[in-house]
Design an enzyme around this catalytic site. Structure first.
Site, short mmCIF file in Angstrom:
data_model
loop_
_atom_site.label_atom_id
_atom_site.label_comp_id
_atom_site.label_asym_id
_atom_site.label_seq_id
_atom_site.Cartn_x
_atom_site.Cartn_y
_atom_site.Cartn_z
N HIS A 51 102.26 87.91 -0.04
CA HIS A 51 101.24 87.38 0.87
C HIS A 51 100.08 88.37 0.93
CE1 HIS A 51 103.70 84.37 3.46
NE2 HIS A 51 104.21 84.45 2.24
N GLU A 53 98.42 89.62 3.46
CA GLU A 53 98.55 90.70 4.45
C GLU A 53 99.52 91.78 3.97
OE1 GLU A 53 98.52 86.82 6.97
OE2 GLU A 53 99.00 87.41 4.92
N CYS A 81 101.74 84.53 9.24
CA CYS A 81 103.06 83.88 9.37
C CYS A 81 104.03 84.86 10.05
CB CYS A 81 103.56 83.50 7.97
SG CYS A 81 104.05 84.93 6.96
#
Length: 149
Positions: A51, A53, A81
């Site tokens: 992801h 991040e 998330c």
């Protein structure tokens, strides 16, 4: 909060979009300077951890030589998330700025709020920054994906 940093995250999201990845980009800022970036690469890497991040946090930790990012802010084009929200808390990032809300998996208030769990580090967060641009990129991506099927 600085919209110029979100614009940089959007550029990264566009790269992911062009590569067939869900278009999410992230930048980590320290002292008003981008020190690390990340973008979604799950399809490319065949890894659920890829992801934006997570990549940005990993790059920032490597650059700064430690896991505590308490002097940094993160800008991400989509509400984090559960996994990414947990990583933000664990990295002690004090400020989280995101663009589009994620009504399905967002954990900065949309489905639940990991950033406000009791007995843990609690970052400040703000959503809806350049929301239309961030949301439109994601909406367009999934629209084109559905058309291909």
């Amino acid at each position: 909060m600085n919209t110029e940093f979100m614009k940089e995250a959007l550029k990264l999201a566009q790269i992911s979009y062009n590569e067939g990845e869900v278009p999410v980009g992230a930048v980590i800022v320290k002292e008003n300077e981008i020190i690390a970036t990340g973008r979604n690469r799950r399809e490319q890497s065949k890894n659920a951890l890829s992801h934006a991040e997570i990549e940005a946090i990993n790059n920032a930790c490597n650059k700064l030589g430690g896991w505590r990012l308490w002097e940094c802010d993160i800008y991400v084009t989509l509400e984090p998330c559960p996994m990414c929200s947990g990583d933000i808390v664990n990295a002690r990032i004090p400020n989280v700025y995101f663009g589009a809300y994620d009504k399905n998996f967002g954990c900065c208030g949309s489905t639940l709020n990991i950033l406000e769990l009791q007995n843990s580090f609690r970052p400040h967060f703000e959503g809806g920054i350049l929301e239309d641009e961030c949301s439109n990129l994601i909406t367009d991506f999934f629209k084109k994906l559905r058309q291909k099927k």
